[in-house]
Motif scaffolding. Structure first.
Motif, mmCIF file in Angstrom:
data_model
loop_
_atom_site.group_PDB
_atom_site.id
_atom_site.type_symbol
_atom_site.label_atom_id
_atom_site.label_comp_id
_atom_site.label_asym_id
_atom_site.label_seq_id
_atom_site.Cartn_x
_atom_site.Cartn_y
_atom_site.Cartn_z
ATOM 1 N N GLU A 118 -36.978 9.793 34.385
ATOM 2 C CA GLU A 118 -36.423 8.841 33.427
ATOM 3 C C GLU A 118 -36.066 9.529 32.107
ATOM 4 O O GLU A 118 -34.975 9.372 31.567
ATOM 5 N N ARG A 119 -37.009 10.337 31.634
ATOM 6 C CA ARG A 119 -36.774 11.007 30.358
ATOM 7 C C ARG A 119 -35.653 12.030 30.460
ATOM 8 O O ARG A 119 -34.964 12.309 29.493
ATOM 9 N N LEU A 120 -35.500 12.604 31.637
ATOM 10 C CA LEU A 120 -34.527 13.687 31.788
ATOM 11 C C LEU A 120 -33.240 13.196 32.448
ATOM 12 O O LEU A 120 -32.402 13.986 32.856
ATOM 13 N N ARG A 121 -33.101 11.896 32.505
ATOM 14 C CA ARG A 121 -31.971 11.287 33.218
ATOM 15 C C ARG A 121 -30.617 11.817 32.745
ATOM 16 O O ARG A 121 -29.738 12.096 33.545
ATOM 17 N N ASP A 122 -30.484 11.939 31.432
ATOM 18 C CA ASP A 122 -29.180 12.299 30.881
ATOM 19 C C ASP A 122 -28.891 13.796 30.915
ATOM 20 O O ASP A 122 -27.847 14.233 30.449
ATOM 21 N N TRP A 123 -29.843 14.560 31.418
ATOM 22 C CA TRP A 123 -29.648 16.010 31.391
ATOM 23 C C TRP A 123 -28.811 16.449 32.587
ATOM 24 O O TRP A 123 -28.945 15.899 33.681
ATOM 25 N N ARG B 137 -34.788 18.498 22.196
ATOM 26 C CA ARG B 137 -34.124 17.427 22.936
ATOM 27 C C ARG B 137 -35.129 16.663 23.790
ATOM 28 O O ARG B 137 -35.108 15.432 23.843
ATOM 29 N N TYR B 138 -36.016 17.404 24.435
ATOM 30 C CA TYR B 138 -37.012 16.749 25.282
ATOM 31 C C TYR B 138 -37.922 15.849 24.456
ATOM 32 O O TYR B 138 -38.115 14.672 24.769
ATOM 33 N N ASN B 139 -38.459 16.402 23.396
ATOM 34 C CA ASN B 139 -39.383 15.608 22.585
ATOM 35 C C ASN B 139 -38.702 14.415 21.942
ATOM 36 O O ASN B 139 -39.323 13.370 21.761
ATOM 37 N N ALA B 141 -36.661 12.514 23.197
ATOM 38 C CA ALA B 141 -36.586 11.413 24.162
ATOM 39 C C ALA B 141 -37.928 10.708 24.312
ATOM 40 O O ALA B 141 -37.984 9.576 24.784
ATOM 41 N N VAL B 142 -38.991 11.358 23.906
ATOM 42 C CA VAL B 142 -40.322 10.784 24.076
ATOM 43 C C VAL B 142 -40.805 10.146 22.787
ATOM 44 O O VAL B 142 -41.471 9.123 22.778
#
Lengths: 152, 152
Positions: A118-123, B137-139, B141-142
């Motif tokens: 879910e968090r990485l969906r847009d990657w 970018r990862y963080n 999103a969280v």
DNA sequence: CGGTTTCGGTTGTATAGTACAACGGTTTGT
DNA sequence: ACAAACCGTTGTACTATACAACCGAAACCG
């Protein structure tokens, strides 16, 4: 690229990794309240290695043996692992997951995986691959090294 | 790139981030025994934001406000932060580092930074920049989102 | 206004995770 | 055969954390 940029990148990496570590516990608690992060990681390691000793776990996660002993007692009480004396060496307790342990682990991993998806969906797939490779490279530099139970 | 590769990358990211989080505490304890990880991160955030409220910190690190309250009490007892009532809103305690707090933070950050530099020594500036960008970018999103103290 | 609700923070209580030290039983090495 | 090294448990203590109950201040609303 300037030396300052390099410095700044290291600073950012440090800051972001620290922030991530700091939130990991709370995040894990939301993802799977039934299996705390510590138990999860220990169980996962036990499963990956298909049976290992408490000392292995302590070395891998930089924990005191007493901590591991209690964690394993708790996992055993929950019916997720079994400890059996090693026939070759009566000091060692060989730990491995029970059927229930494998089931709980699979379910927990699925919910964690879904959250990551879910968090990485847009990657893009390319970005994911590069990010993953960077993380592997980073951890490889920190991890204690290969020995990890010289398998007698 | 196949769908399977994408899956595999997500798995790797999950595994590596979890392993990192799991060892972070022990690593931090080795890096600076005098300032525990939690205190360090709170102090760093207070410093970065040049004064903030307990609620800010709780939101940023996904902690209960009671936890933050006690952590701040402890930091104050150590003489590393000051809490002063916000003149505009008597409910709010504006927290900021003392001179000693800044000194300790700087020293801690220096030792952490050195450790990171060491681990990242072999990386090119370009890789560092990309890795840093991925982590941000990862963080992002969280993290609870941009507001982060809507500055009244 | 005046009452209710919301908000920031503290304190009481309980629990998990951890380390360190002391110990008991087991194996290994000399 | 005795000492040293090793595996694991248990006693003790401390930190980090959450949840719930609460207090006082501000905001909202009728």
């Amino acid at each position: 690229m300037s030396e300052g940029a390099r410095e700044a990148a290291v600073e950012t990496i440090q800051r972001e990794l620290t922030a991530f570590a700091r939130r990991a516990r709370a995040t894990a608690a939301r993802l799977h309240p039934e299996l705390p992060l510590v138990s999860y990681t220990l169980l996962a390691h036990i499963h990956d290695r298909a049976g290992c000793s408490a000392t292995d776990l302590a070395a891998h996660y930089l924990l005191d043996k007493s901590t591991v002993s209690r964690q394993l007692a708790s996992l055993e009480k929950l019916g997720l692992v079994e400890r059996r004396p090693d026939p070759d060496d009566h000091r060692v307790q060989v730990v491995h997951p029970t059927e229930e342990g494998r089931r709980v682990l699979a379910s927990t991993q699925a919910s964690r995986h879904a959250a990551y998806e879910e968090r990485l969906r847009d990657w893009s797939a390319e970005d994911l691959a590069r990010f993953a490779a960077y993380l592997v490279r980073y951890n490889a530099a920190v991890t204690p090294g290969p020995p990890e139970t010289p398998r007698r």
